[in-house]
Motif scaffolding. Sequence first.
Motif, mmCIF file in Angstrom:
data_model
loop_
_atom_site.group_PDB
_atom_site.id
_atom_site.type_symbol
_atom_site.label_atom_id
_atom_site.label_comp_id
_atom_site.label_asym_id
_atom_site.label_seq_id
_atom_site.Cartn_x
_atom_site.Cartn_y
_atom_site.Cartn_z
ATOM 1 N N GLY A 60 -5.008 -1.034 5.730
ATOM 2 C CA GLY A 60 -3.698 -1.051 5.101
ATOM 3 C C GLY A 60 -2.975 0.233 5.427
ATOM 4 N N HIS A 61 -1.865 0.479 4.787
ATOM 5 C CA HIS A 61 -1.167 1.714 5.011
ATOM 6 C C HIS A 61 -0.305 2.034 3.804
ATOM 7 N N ASP A 62 0.017 3.314 3.651
ATOM 8 C CA ASP A 62 0.804 3.787 2.523
ATOM 9 C C ASP A 62 2.179 4.237 3.011
ATOM 10 N N LEU A 63 3.151 4.197 2.101
ATOM 11 C CA LEU A 63 4.492 4.698 2.383
ATOM 12 C C LEU A 63 4.887 5.699 1.305
ATOM 13 N N VAL A 64 5.808 6.600 1.661
ATOM 14 C CA VAL A 64 6.530 7.376 0.665
ATOM 15 C C VAL A 64 8.020 7.186 0.930
ATOM 16 N N PHE A 90 5.665 7.034 -4.180
ATOM 17 C CA PHE A 90 4.496 6.713 -3.374
ATOM 18 C C PHE A 90 4.186 5.228 -3.507
ATOM 19 N N TYR A 91 4.024 4.550 -2.347
ATOM 20 C CA TYR A 91 3.655 3.139 -2.310
ATOM 21 C C TYR A 91 2.261 3.013 -1.706
ATOM 22 N N ARG A 92 1.323 2.626 -2.515
ATOM 23 C CA ARG A 92 -0.051 2.458 -2.055
ATOM 24 C C ARG A 92 -0.206 1.139 -1.306
ATOM 25 N N GLY A 93 -0.824 1.149 -0.131
ATOM 26 C CA GLY A 93 -1.035 -0.067 0.627
ATOM 27 C C GLY A 93 -2.131 -0.928 0.023
ATOM 28 N N THR A 94 -1.984 -2.244 0.132
ATOM 29 C CA THR A 94 -2.982 -3.172 -0.393
ATOM 30 C C THR A 94 -3.899 -3.722 0.690
ATOM 31 N N PHE A 98 2.202 -3.726 -0.500
ATOM 32 C CA PHE A 98 2.227 -2.491 -1.287
ATOM 33 C C PHE A 98 2.049 -2.768 -2.770
ATOM 34 N N LYS A 99 1.395 -1.830 -3.427
ATOM 35 C CA LYS A 99 1.281 -1.878 -4.879
ATOM 36 C C LYS A 99 2.553 -1.315 -5.510
ATOM 37 N N ARG A 100 2.624 -1.382 -6.832
ATOM 38 C CA ARG A 100 3.784 -0.845 -7.549
ATOM 39 C C ARG A 100 3.902 0.655 -7.283
ATOM 40 N N ARG A 101 5.112 1.114 -7.092
ATOM 41 C CA ARG A 101 5.329 2.523 -6.746
ATOM 42 C C ARG A 101 4.967 3.460 -7.889
ATOM 43 N N THR A 102 4.618 4.700 -7.527
ATOM 44 C CA THR A 102 4.375 5.760 -8.502
ATOM 45 C C THR A 102 5.195 6.980 -8.110
ATOM 46 N N LEU A 103 5.660 7.725 -9.089
ATOM 47 C CA LEU A 103 6.505 8.897 -8.842
ATOM 48 C C LEU A 103 5.655 10.089 -8.420
ATOM 49 N N VAL A 104 6.031 10.676 -7.279
ATOM 50 C CA VAL A 104 5.361 11.884 -6.812
ATOM 51 C C VAL A 104 5.957 13.112 -7.479
#
Length: 470
Positions: free
Chosen positions: A274-278, A288-292, A299-305
């Motif tokens: 998978g892969h992650d995005l910011v 931050f978007y965690r890859g599934t 992507f999973k639900r975003r979290t604030l960096v």
Amino acid sequence: MRTRIRLQAPGGSLNTTHHLTRRTRLAFVAGIAVLASVTAPLTTATAYTATTPVSKAVAENPAPVTVVQEGGPTNVATGDVPASKVRFTATLPAGFTGDVKAQLVFTRTPGAGWEPRQVASALDATCSLNGGPYTSCPFDTGHDEYTEGIIYLSLPTATVTTKNAGTTLTWQLLVSTKAMLVDGLGGTINLTDAAGTALAAAPAQINFVEGRATSRPTIYARDTAGTLWQYESDGKYGTTAYSRRTKVGGGWEIYNTITRLGKTAVGSASTGVGHDLVARDKAGRLWFYRGTGQPGTPFKRRTLVGSGWGQYTAIVGMGDSRTDRVNDLLARDRDGVLWFYRGTGDPARPFKTRVKVGGGWNKFTSLTSFPNGIVAKDAAGVLWLYEANPTGVVAAPLKAPQKFGVGFGTYRALAFGDDLGWGEGKELVARDASGNLWAYEGSYSYPGKRGLTGKRTQIGTGWNIYNTLI
């Protein structure tokens, strides 16, 4: 570096002389096994474990038992696809009772540099007898110089207690492989009784066909309405185009910067690929978007960096630059100073405190994420590759630049396209002013040198509907 689970066949072509010698030895061993089969009983080890191989023998006066591979040779698709079914059926004569042992013996195995032991380890199989539960039945190879080129698979042992005429036994295998194997397996299925006497034998053949690749290069594109789209390659050899786009979701117009952090090839959740995005919003907050690892919901639900990221004119992921299996980030401020954010691996707090790298980065008009590094384009349209420096100090995360390509001044957007078409190396995707999308082939022709061959392939039109490629 491919993230894909697909295995490259090591080595080159087989040595013909060696190959013929092996076949001669195998024929000799098979002949001895025919004589031995009528006196030497098989091991009584668990049926699911590949033990002492059953010979490819048929008794001189075979019992009236028949066995066939249903439908003849079976195709097994490679890659990220469901397992394929392979069925064998045996018919026993009236009055037959006792154990029936079955074993697949494959004397023809894929070539192209694949060793039989590597093929066996790349195959997964479960077996069922007469509709019963599936149990692991691993492929194995011979363990001496005479049988090392043969692949075996022991099937569940059947115990027949009823003396009915025409008793039928059915073995069903579910076979899969993530490796892109070619050709197939050819040999026999051998049936023996409890004493090891041969009952029947029949041809057995499994052909490998290219299925959906485990690792599939993927890029994302955001349109002017703020919808994010996913373009996924089929990952097959010689294919340089992307498949029909799929919608990730809307609302991405709130971001003025989006960058991937690491891997570029999406696959099944079971592969862990998978892969992650910011993404930075217009208020300067970084998300931050965690890859599934799942193409349908990447992507999973975003979290604030955190906030305060509006001070940067460029934010770009650089992959696992420290070889600690954690993705890192670079950011350039308005004064041209580059800052390094080392990853933590914690989605709730994905980056450590920033470290100053150095100044002078305003000379670049764009920074593009690239595996374990970045590609920087200057005002003259020259591309420079900055590879990660995993052994250096944290304040020096990049190696000295290498000229990567020229003539890129006319392109409005760049993205890392991964190894489309299985070329010599990684490929860069570029969109021109007319909306045409091009894939540039990478080259590793010289040790320690990476670059683009200059060979490009048009892989799309109409891409000017997008304002961001990722």
